[in-house]
Motif scaffolding. Structure first.
Motif, PDB file in Angstrom:
ATOM      1  N   SER A  10      11.821  -4.636  -7.312  1.00  0.00           N
ATOM      2  CA  SER A  10      11.497  -4.375  -5.908  1.00  0.00           C
ATOM      3  C   SER A  10      10.863  -2.998  -5.783  1.00  0.00           C
ATOM      4  N   VAL A  11      10.153  -2.822  -4.680  1.00  0.00           N
ATOM      5  CA  VAL A  11       9.547  -1.535  -4.337  1.00  0.00           C
ATOM      6  C   VAL A  11       9.908  -1.265  -2.884  1.00  0.00           C
ATOM      7  N   PHE A  12      10.391  -0.047  -2.599  1.00  0.00           N
ATOM      8  CA  PHE A  12      10.743   0.289  -1.222  1.00  0.00           C
ATOM      9  C   PHE A  12      10.455   1.757  -0.984  1.00  0.00           C
ATOM     10  N   ASN A  13      10.326   2.129   0.291  1.00  0.00           N
ATOM     11  CA  ASN A  13      10.103   3.535   0.623  1.00  0.00           C
ATOM     12  C   ASN A  13      11.440   4.232   0.787  1.00  0.00           C
ATOM     13  N   THR A  14      11.412   5.553   0.858  1.00  0.00           N
ATOM     14  CA  THR A  14      12.657   6.329   0.824  1.00  0.00           C
ATOM     15  C   THR A  14      13.502   6.183   2.087  1.00  0.00           C
ATOM     16  N   ASP A  15      12.936   5.722   3.198  1.00  0.00           N
ATOM     17  CA  ASP A  15      13.771   5.521   4.391  1.00  0.00           C
ATOM     18  C   ASP A  15      14.133   4.039   4.587  1.00  0.00           C
ATOM     19  N   SER A  33      12.541   1.512   5.434  1.00  0.00           N
ATOM     20  CA  SER A  33      11.970   0.783   6.566  1.00  0.00           C
ATOM     21  C   SER A  33      11.170  -0.427   6.100  1.00  0.00           C
ATOM     22  N   LYS A  34      10.716  -0.417   4.849  1.00  0.00           N
ATOM     23  CA  LYS A  34      10.052  -1.602   4.302  1.00  0.00           C
ATOM     24  C   LYS A  34      10.320  -1.684   2.813  1.00  0.00           C
ATOM     25  N   PHE A  35      10.401  -2.941   2.321  1.00  0.00           N
ATOM     26  CA  PHE A  35      10.564  -3.150   0.891  1.00  0.00           C
ATOM     27  C   PHE A  35       9.936  -4.477   0.507  1.00  0.00           C
ATOM     28  N   GLU A  36       9.605  -4.594  -0.775  1.00  0.00           N
ATOM     29  CA  GLU A  36       9.014  -5.807  -1.329  1.00  0.00           C
ATOM     30  C   GLU A  36       9.849  -6.213  -2.541  1.00  0.00           C
ATOM     31  N   ILE A  37       9.983  -7.542  -2.747  1.00  0.00           N
ATOM     32  CA  ILE A  37      10.721  -8.032  -3.905  1.00  0.00           C
ATOM     33  C   ILE A  37       9.781  -8.895  -4.745  1.00  0.00           C
TER      34      ILE A  37
END
Length: 185
Positions: A164-169, A171-175
């Motif tokens: 997965s990739v997500f931002n530090t807050d 608010s959005k992520f991808e799997i």
């Protein structure tokens, strides 16, 4: 020619010859000296540290910190190997994310933090992530997780994926990879 003139001429020729010989000899010596350091690798430097704290600041504010029970610096690879890692990410002086892992790495040239061996992350917006490996590049605000990734968001969304990739807050992520998502009301 007078004896004095002959002696002066001989002395000047001797000094010039000695200077040329010294110049040629010294260039051979220094060339060999430089070649020894360019042909061979420099010696490896290692440092072992107990209770290590690494902090990054942006605009005079703490952005993240990593604490490790033990650290081992390897100059050859320019990285610090960490054990029993815990840390925090900050936003406006408040903790927005905490993490822990049995092992970690910090590569200062890339400003990269890598958590290994079963990393766990908990954010202030009630998002929990568990993965075999978590990598954060200090130059961007993305965090990559790999291997048996589990994301639980507010107890209502549970996902399982290979990465997965997500931002530090958060608010959005991808799997990515083999994924499964469960949504509860």
């Amino acid at each position: 020619m007078k004896v004095r003139t002959k002696f002066s001429l001989f002395f000047i020729i001797f000094i010039v010859g000695l200077s040329i010989w010294a110049f040629i000899t010294s260039s051979k010596i220094t060339n060999d000296f430089n070649q020894k350091f360019t042909d061979k690798e420099l010696p490896k430097e290692e440092v072992k540290v107990q209770e290590l704290l690494i902090t990054e600041t942006r605009e005079s504010k703490k952005y993240w910190e990593v604490y490790a029970d033990k650290g081992f610096y390897d100059s050859k690879q320019n990285k610090v190997l960490l054990t029993k890692v815990i840390g925090n990410f900050y936003s406006n002086g408040e903790v927005v994310m905490s993490f822990e892992a049995p092992l970690g790495e910090y590569i200062s040239s890339k400003r990269q933090v890598k958590l290994l061996g079963g990393a766990k992350i908990l954010s202030n917006n009630d998002t929990f992530i568990k993965a075999n490996e978590v990598v954060w590049m200090g130059t961007i605000n993305e965090i990559h997780s790999n291997g048996n990734v589990k994301i639980v968001k507010s107890g209502k969304l549970i996902t399982y994926s290979d990465s997965s990739v997500f931002n530090t807050d958060f608010s959005k992520f991808e799997i990515y990879g083999h994924t499964e998502a469960k949504l509860y009301k």
